[in-house]
Design a protein around this motif. Structure first.
Motif, mmCIF file in Angstrom:
data_model
loop_
_atom_site.group_PDB
_atom_site.id
_atom_site.type_symbol
_atom_site.label_atom_id
_atom_site.label_comp_id
_atom_site.label_asym_id
_atom_site.label_seq_id
_atom_site.Cartn_x
_atom_site.Cartn_y
_atom_site.Cartn_z
ATOM 1 N N GLU A 296 1.059 -1.014 0.036
ATOM 2 C CA GLU A 296 -0.377 -0.443 0.186
ATOM 3 C C GLU A 296 0.754 1.245 0.461
ATOM 4 O O GLU A 296 0.546 2.726 -0.536
ATOM 5 N N ARG A 297 1.908 1.466 0.672
ATOM 6 C CA ARG A 297 2.932 2.478 0.856
ATOM 7 C C ARG A 297 4.096 2.296 -0.217
ATOM 8 O O ARG A 297 4.908 1.632 -0.433
ATOM 9 N N ARG A 298 4.543 3.709 -1.085
ATOM 10 C CA ARG A 298 5.935 3.731 -1.345
ATOM 11 C C ARG A 298 6.605 3.501 -1.039
ATOM 12 O O ARG A 298 6.911 3.372 0.122
ATOM 13 N N ARG A 299 7.644 1.959 -1.071
ATOM 14 C CA ARG A 299 9.064 1.355 -0.827
ATOM 15 C C ARG A 299 9.724 1.790 -1.566
ATOM 16 O O ARG A 299 10.400 2.169 -3.114
ATOM 17 N N PRO A 300 11.327 2.332 -1.050
ATOM 18 C CA PRO A 300 12.283 1.714 -2.524
ATOM 19 C C PRO A 300 12.495 0.541 -2.926
ATOM 20 O O PRO A 300 11.823 -0.618 -2.464
ATOM 21 N N GLY A 301 12.094 0.581 -4.337
ATOM 22 C CA GLY A 301 12.117 -0.443 -5.629
ATOM 23 C C GLY A 301 10.606 -0.743 -5.321
ATOM 24 O O GLY A 301 9.927 -1.850 -5.570
ATOM 25 N N GLY A 302 9.606 0.305 -4.531
ATOM 26 C CA GLY A 302 8.645 0.183 -4.720
ATOM 27 C C GLY A 302 7.232 -0.168 -6.234
ATOM 28 O O GLY A 302 6.889 -0.173 -6.847
ATOM 29 N N ARG A 303 8.354 0.640 -7.326
ATOM 30 C CA ARG A 303 8.011 1.317 -8.483
ATOM 31 C C ARG A 303 8.090 -0.098 -9.426
ATOM 32 O O ARG A 303 7.178 -0.623 -10.088
ATOM 33 N N SER A 304 9.376 -0.388 -8.789
ATOM 34 C CA SER A 304 9.823 -1.704 -10.275
ATOM 35 C C SER A 304 9.270 -3.320 -9.218
ATOM 36 O O SER A 304 8.645 -3.812 -10.201
ATOM 37 N N ALA A 305 8.668 -3.126 -8.826
ATOM 38 C CA ALA A 305 7.739 -4.308 -7.614
ATOM 39 C C ALA A 305 6.742 -4.165 -8.281
ATOM 40 O O ALA A 305 6.144 -5.368 -9.047
ATOM 41 N N ARG A 306 6.298 -2.974 -8.794
ATOM 42 C CA ARG A 306 5.112 -2.984 -8.662
ATOM 43 C C ARG A 306 4.605 -3.302 -10.373
ATOM 44 O O ARG A 306 3.379 -3.552 -11.270
ATOM 45 N N VAL A 307 5.874 -2.854 -11.516
ATOM 46 C CA VAL A 307 5.926 -2.563 -12.708
ATOM 47 C C VAL A 307 5.623 -4.129 -13.376
ATOM 48 O O VAL A 307 4.779 -4.902 -13.826
ATOM 49 N N ARG A 308 6.453 -4.881 -12.189
ATOM 50 C CA ARG A 308 6.459 -6.553 -12.342
ATOM 51 C C ARG A 308 5.472 -7.173 -12.164
ATOM 52 O O ARG A 308 5.206 -7.882 -13.073
ATOM 53 N N ALA A 309 4.877 -7.050 -10.862
ATOM 54 C CA ALA A 309 3.393 -7.016 -10.529
ATOM 55 C C ALA A 309 2.476 -7.011 -11.836
ATOM 56 O O ALA A 309 1.916 -7.923 -11.855
ATOM 57 N N GLU A 310 2.049 -6.144 -12.103
ATOM 58 C CA GLU A 310 0.849 -5.441 -13.594
ATOM 59 C C GLU A 310 1.836 -6.582 -14.578
ATOM 60 O O GLU A 310 0.730 -6.478 -15.648
ATOM 61 N N VAL A 311 2.914 -6.435 -14.902
ATOM 62 C CA VAL A 311 3.190 -7.067 -16.420
ATOM 63 C C VAL A 311 3.221 -9.370 -16.001
ATOM 64 O O VAL A 311 2.412 -8.937 -17.119
ATOM 65 N N LEU A 312 3.449 -8.824 -14.828
ATOM 66 C CA LEU A 312 3.162 -10.656 -14.786
ATOM 67 C C LEU A 312 1.325 -10.961 -14.915
ATOM 68 O O LEU A 312 1.406 -12.360 -15.556
ATOM 69 N N ALA A 313 1.238 -10.265 -14.326
ATOM 70 C CA ALA A 313 -0.511 -10.115 -14.111
ATOM 71 C C ALA A 313 -0.866 -10.452 -15.604
ATOM 72 O O ALA A 313 -1.680 -11.270 -15.858
ATOM 73 N N ALA A 314 -0.814 -9.301 -15.924
ATOM 74 C CA ALA A 314 -1.219 -9.115 -17.992
ATOM 75 C C ALA A 314 -0.219 -10.758 -18.464
ATOM 76 O O ALA A 314 -1.147 -11.045 -19.642
ATOM 77 N N VAL A 315 0.785 -11.180 -18.056
ATOM 78 C CA VAL A 315 1.017 -11.849 -18.919
ATOM 79 C C VAL A 315 0.503 -13.422 -18.515
ATOM 80 O O VAL A 315 -0.415 -14.278 -19.687
ATOM 81 N N GLU A 316 -0.152 -13.454 -17.630
ATOM 82 C CA GLU A 316 -0.793 -14.347 -16.978
ATOM 83 C C GLU A 316 -2.872 -14.539 -17.944
ATOM 84 O O GLU A 316 -2.868 -16.122 -18.285
ATOM 85 N N GLN A 317 -3.139 -12.960 -17.603
ATOM 86 C CA GLN A 317 -4.301 -13.798 -18.009
ATOM 87 C C GLN A 317 -4.169 -13.875 -20.012
ATOM 88 O O GLN A 317 -5.199 -13.759 -20.630
ATOM 89 N N GLU A 318 -3.358 -12.729 -20.475
ATOM 90 C CA GLU A 318 -3.149 -13.179 -22.048
ATOM 91 C C GLU A 318 -2.743 -14.530 -21.798
ATOM 92 O O GLU A 318 -2.895 -15.428 -23.027
ATOM 93 N N LEU A 319 -2.439 -15.038 -21.397
ATOM 94 C CA LEU A 319 -1.694 -16.844 -21.635
ATOM 95 C C LEU A 319 -3.361 -17.673 -21.511
ATOM 96 O O LEU A 319 -3.246 -18.220 -22.567
ATOM 97 N N ALA A 320 -3.836 -17.293 -21.206
ATOM 98 C CA ALA A 320 -5.739 -17.933 -20.177
ATOM 99 C C ALA A 320 -5.758 -17.593 -21.702
ATOM 100 O O ALA A 320 -6.658 -18.580 -21.830
ATOM 101 N N GLU A 321 -6.186 -16.726 -22.163
ATOM 102 C CA GLU A 321 -7.133 -16.087 -23.162
ATOM 103 C C GLU A 321 -6.467 -16.279 -24.703
ATOM 104 O O GLU A 321 -7.587 -16.678 -25.266
ATOM 105 N N HIS A 322 -5.233 -16.450 -25.147
ATOM 106 C CA HIS A 322 -4.952 -16.486 -26.153
ATOM 107 C C HIS A 322 -4.138 -17.702 -26.391
ATOM 108 O O HIS A 322 -3.339 -18.367 -27.339
ATOM 109 N N GLY A 323 -3.719 -18.430 -24.941
ATOM 110 C CA GLY A 323 -2.238 -19.496 -25.047
ATOM 111 C C GLY A 323 -0.533 -18.370 -26.258
ATOM 112 O O GLY A 323 -0.899 -17.856 -25.757
#
Lengths: 203, 203
Positions: B12-39
């Motif tokens: 919930e709060r910004r911390r050192p490395g927070g942005r990088s971790a958030r980008v990673r989480a957003e990208v990996l969540a998108a990878v999961e959803q794309e895989l589920a939908e399109h293989g």
């Protein structure tokens, strides 16, 4: 669980349909070998033609696509005369089954390539499902014979005994991609037999 | 056995490395959803960028290929805090494990697509092997706790108990491509627990 099926032996004398059956056997044997060597991505009608010595136009006329060749290979497994070994005991019958399966999944047979291809081609996936269903149905004899001999309870569920014996081989070798020794495959057969004797797979 | 891992919850709060971790989480969540939908065949960095809202050059700089995204998704599963349920009995712990696995394999999660992708990309296959090894290692606690409680023999082999419970789900749902009800998944857990109590998985 080997899909090579009718590929051998060839009938020694010509009979009606003999040439057509021989062409089919030669083509399917080539499909198996190409799959084992190059995988689904490397499977082409041209290479199958070259390896089998059957002209590519003959192959295209009869099967049309690579996926159709794959389906034909799997369906050949349903036609064959495969039956589980009948050794006289449940543990030994399941051991024989698991040794065959272990050789097929851990060895150099094209089974792994066929399984991988089924993740690419829906028609091949459906044919693989039918192939395995057929093998499990034939293998149920192992369990019903053990019931007849009085080794295990009358209401033992054949599919659960067979799945208990064989699933760990599929999961470990194909999905977890971890090695398994023949002795471990034997132990899964022994475990399933012991659990069946203990009444664990009763309906 | 779900690979979504660190995708949620976000700190919930910004911390050192927070942005990088958030980008990673957003990208990996998108990878999961794309895989589920399109293989795997339909997985592209451009679609992942569009869905995640992360710029494609950022994705290319960090991961370079679609296969690297897949490996990162699987490795995220190893970092997480997943642990098997601790219900107080072996049968109930295995049932909880099998329910989670059943939901993951039979449901709409991307697990099936990840498994299929592993047959295409060797790096993803290796990452999937590591992911499952890690989950089985964590799950061994279910068996050691049962030993401590005196439910099962001291020399019970944890891996055999876990494989007995879970392999049939993988084999039936992923390879045989046959449906399985939640009640059947529960029964495999109960069968494995009963066999362990009967001393079948002793070393």
């Amino acid at each position: 669980m080997n899909a090579e099926a009718d590929a051998t032996p060839f009938p020694e004398r010509r009979r009606p349909g003999g040439r057509s059956a021989r062409v089919r056997a030669e083509v399917l044997a080539a499909v198996e070998q190409e799959l084992a060597e190059h995988g689904y991505d490397g499977l082409t009608v041209d290479d199958v033609a070259r390896r089998s010595g059957v002209h590519r136009t003959t192959i295209y006329r009869r099967w049309k696509t690579v996926d159709a060749l794959l389906v034909a290979l799997l369906e050949a497994g349903e036609d064959d005369t495969w039956a589980p070994a009948d050794t006289g005991s449940l543990a030994a019958d399941l051991t024989a089954l698991n040794r065959e399966l272990h050789a097929s999944l851990a060895g150099t047979s094209p089974t792994g390539a066929v399984i991988a291809a089924a993740f690419r081609a829906p028609a091949a996936a459906a044919a693989l499902t039918r192939f395995w269903d057929d093998r499990y149905q034939r293998s149920a004899a192992v369990v019903t014979r053990a019931v007849t001999r009085g080794e295990i309870p009358e209401d033992t569920d054949p599919d659960r005994v067979l799945m208990a014996a064989t699933s760990p081989l599929f999961h470990q070798l194909v999905l977890r991609r971890q090695p398994m020794t023949p002795a471990e495959a034997d132990r899964w057969a022994a475990d399933a037999a012991a659990a069946a004797v203990a009444g664990i797979y009763r309906a």
